[in-house]
Design a protein around this motif. Structure first.
Motif, PDB file in Angstrom:
ATOM      1  N   GLN A  30       4.890  -0.858   3.402  1.00 33.75           N
ATOM      2  CA  GLN A  30       3.740  -1.241   4.219  1.00 33.75           C
ATOM      3  C   GLN A  30       2.816  -2.045   3.319  1.00 33.75           C
ATOM      4  OE1 GLN A  30       1.841   2.064   6.120  1.00 33.75           O
ATOM      5  NE2 GLN A  30       0.292   0.811   7.137  1.00 33.75           N
ATOM      6  N   TYR A  31       2.326  -3.180   3.836  1.00 37.41           N
ATOM      7  CA  TYR A  31       1.507  -4.018   2.966  1.00 37.41           C
ATOM      8  C   TYR A  31       0.431  -4.727   3.777  1.00 37.41           C
ATOM      9  CZ  TYR A  31       4.224  -8.102   4.637  1.00 37.41           C
ATOM     10  OH  TYR A  31       4.809  -9.086   5.391  1.00 37.41           O
ATOM     11  N   LYS A  32      -0.562  -5.219   3.040  1.00 36.94           N
ATOM     12  CA  LYS A  32      -1.665  -5.947   3.646  1.00 36.94           C
ATOM     13  C   LYS A  32      -1.586  -7.403   3.195  1.00 36.94           C
ATOM     14  CE  LYS A  32      -5.624  -3.922   3.963  1.00 36.94           C
ATOM     15  NZ  LYS A  32      -6.956  -3.320   3.650  1.00 36.94           N
ATOM     16  N   GLU A  66      -2.358  -5.775   8.416  1.00 36.73           N
ATOM     17  CA  GLU A  66      -1.461  -4.701   7.999  1.00 36.73           C
ATOM     18  C   GLU A  66      -0.075  -4.927   8.601  1.00 36.73           C
ATOM     19  OE1 GLU A  66      -1.770  -2.078   6.059  1.00 36.73           O
ATOM     20  OE2 GLU A  66      -3.925  -1.889   5.675  1.00 36.73           O
ATOM     21  N   THR A 101       0.810  -1.220   0.000  1.00 31.97           N
ATOM     22  CA  THR A 101       0.000   0.000   0.000  1.00 31.97           C
ATOM     23  C   THR A 101       0.837   1.261   0.000  1.00 31.97           C
ATOM     24  OG1 THR A 101      -0.138  -0.141   2.421  1.00 31.97           O
ATOM     25  CG2 THR A 101      -1.938  -1.120   1.150  1.00 31.97           C
TER      26      THR A 101
END
Length: 509
Positions: free
Chosen positions: A199-201, A207, A186
């Motif tokens: 930052q990633y999901k 998260e 993201t």
């Protein structure tokens, strides 16, 4: 008639050398003039400041690769084999279903061998491709790759993109220092102007953040495509280019019983698939222009309804280097898919990046890393820009035009390639990625133009023919020079004059 063409070729050779000389002057002028570049908007990921880290980042990998397409998965393999810890984050780990990235040129296959990944085209029903066939107004000609000096296994490969990507992913995931994870990045994490991670999901919706001194983004681009089944191409194991109106049509094998067809539809408005406009366009405009041997298979594929549309655009690589981050693949540089050069450029980029990073044992040395990344952008230019320029120039030459000079240029290109010998092996060595040199590209491009002038002027020149001949030259110049300017003349022809170039060697202590 033979004498007419011979004199045309002699004239073409002389004027072609003049064109190369003038191009050199133009490039030298650009040494003192720095071109202004526009933001291509390739980096769609927002940047998030990491002020909470107080200047300390707990790096859990040496390199983060965003995207596990051809470039991302191949890069993960390569860096991991050099001992780097690689964290790959891919939005969807299921087999991709794309209509591009299915033709690997011989030059790309050589890069695959250099990276130790040639086995990834095995067990996916990949088809060898040995050259191209061109079709225009009922005439046809065959041009072969100049493979005489290479091992018998060296050739182009046509395959399903998804099968190839999955093989690359599986090979990367088998390495102990590669972590392949499904997730959606993201944002990029930034601290004091340097990218520290992402930052990633996760697939489960959690998260998370990941940190590494180097983050590489590989985002695939997305042409009208359909698959012809049980289709016998006129020339076996060859790509087929139809110089149709309004633009070229491409056919190439992707398995033992399937042929990919790519139809370029110029303009912003594409016929709708849902209401039947696209099927009608393909049947009424495209089908009458394709070779008779594949006509029925083409119509059957259209009637089958499995038509896909993917946007296409050309995007020269004009990067704004960001410390800690690097763009690769279609996120960074795109060209028209007519020549099938995308994977060759991506694999060549990986070889260059690998060789550069081998000189840098500590990726945490941010200033040195930044210098090496700047050097990468320069070192890739001669090969990448040659393939990019060829793709853009060929597309414009092969596309139909009401302009008389453009018509003559199009016919001259077809006839020039039909001569065989150096007149076909030279251009196809560029297209195949076997010899992607900028000066050879410029020489053959203007040789085609002058050959066209020779066809016009001989045997009986007239004022009108002189006028058309002059317009052929100006039209050729108007096609190729803007593309090369966008690519960067200085980096393309004189990379050694760019300061970052010298960082390809280890810095002296």
């Amino acid at each position: 008639m033979a004498d007419q063409y011979t004199w045309g070729l002699i004239l073409g050779a002389v004027l072609g050398l003049v064109a190369v000389y003038n191009l050199g002057l133009l490039a030298l002028y650009n040494l003192v003039m720095r071109s202004k570049s526009e933001d291509n908007g390739a980096d769609s990921l927002r940047k998030t400041p990491t002020t909470a880290l107080n200047g300390e980042c707990p790096f859990d990998a040496d390199v983060i690769v965003v995207g596990a397409g051809v470039a991302g998965a191949a890069l993960a393999n390569t860096l991991a084999k050099d001992g780097r810890r690689v964290h790959v984050i891919e939005r969807d780990l299921s087999e991709p279903d794309r209509i591009v990235g299915e033709l690997l040129q011989p030059g790309g296959y050589l890069k695959l061998i250099e990276l130790g990944l040639e086995d990834c085209v095995e067990q996916i029903d990949a088809q060898r491709v040995f050259g191209y066939a061109l079709f225009k107004d009922g005439n046809r000609t065959q041009i072969s790759y100049p493979l005489e000096k290479f091992h018998s296994d060296v050739a182009g490969r046509g395959f399903h993109n998804g099968r190839f990507v999955q093989r690359l992913r599986e090979k990367a995931a088998s390495l102990p220092n590669v972590r392949l994870e499904q997730g959606t990045v993201t944002s990029l994490l930034e601290e004091k102007g340097t990218i520290k991670g992402v930052q990633y999901k996760t697939k489960a919706g959690e998260e998370l953040t990941a940190y590494a001194p180097l983050t590489i983004v590989d985002v695939p681009s997305c042409f009208v495509g359909l698959v012809l089944e049980n289709c016998n191409l006129p020339f076996e194991n060859h790509g087929h280019v139809v110089l149709a109106d309004p633009s070229p049509i491409l056919f190439y094998p992707i398995s033992s019983n399937e042929v990919r067809c790519l139809v370029d539809i110029p303009g912003q408005k594409v016929p709708s698939i849902s209401n039947g406009e696209m099927a009608n366009y393909l049947k009424t405009v495209v089908a009458p222009q394709i070779p008779r041997e594949i006509f029925h298979s083409f119509v059957a594929a259209v009637d089958g309804g499995n038509i896909k549309t993917m946007p296409n655009r050309s995007m020269p690589a004009a990067p704004y280097p960001t410390p800690g981050a690097l763009l690769m693949g279609d996120a960074f540089n795109m060209r028209h898919p007519l020549t099938g050069g995308g994977m060759t450029v991506a694999l060549s980029d990986i070889v260059i990046l690998r060789n550069l990073l081998r000189h840098l044992s500590n990726l945490n040395d941010a200033p040195a890393l930044c210098n090496y990344l700047e050097s990468f952008y320069t070192l890739r230019k001669p090969v990448a820009s040659t393939i990019n320029t060829l793709a853009g120039a060929l597309y414009q030459v092969f596309s139909a035009s009401p302009d008389e000079a453009r018509k003559e240029m199009r016919q001259a290109c077809f006839d020039y390639l039909s001569l065989g010998g150096i007149f076909s092996s030279g251009p196809v060595s560029l297209l195949s990625g076997l010899n992607p040199r900028p000066l050879i590209l410029v020489f053959h491009f203007f040789a085609v133009a002058i050959y066209g002038v020779g066809r016009i002027l001989l045997p009986f020149p007239s004022p009108y023919r002189f006028w058309i001949g002059a317009r052929i030259i100006t039209s050729a110049s108007g096609i190729i020079f803007p593309i090369m300017k966008a690519e960067g003349l200085r980096q393309m022809f004189f990379p050694a004059t760019v300061p970052a170039y010298y960082y390809q060697a280890p810095p002296s202590n």
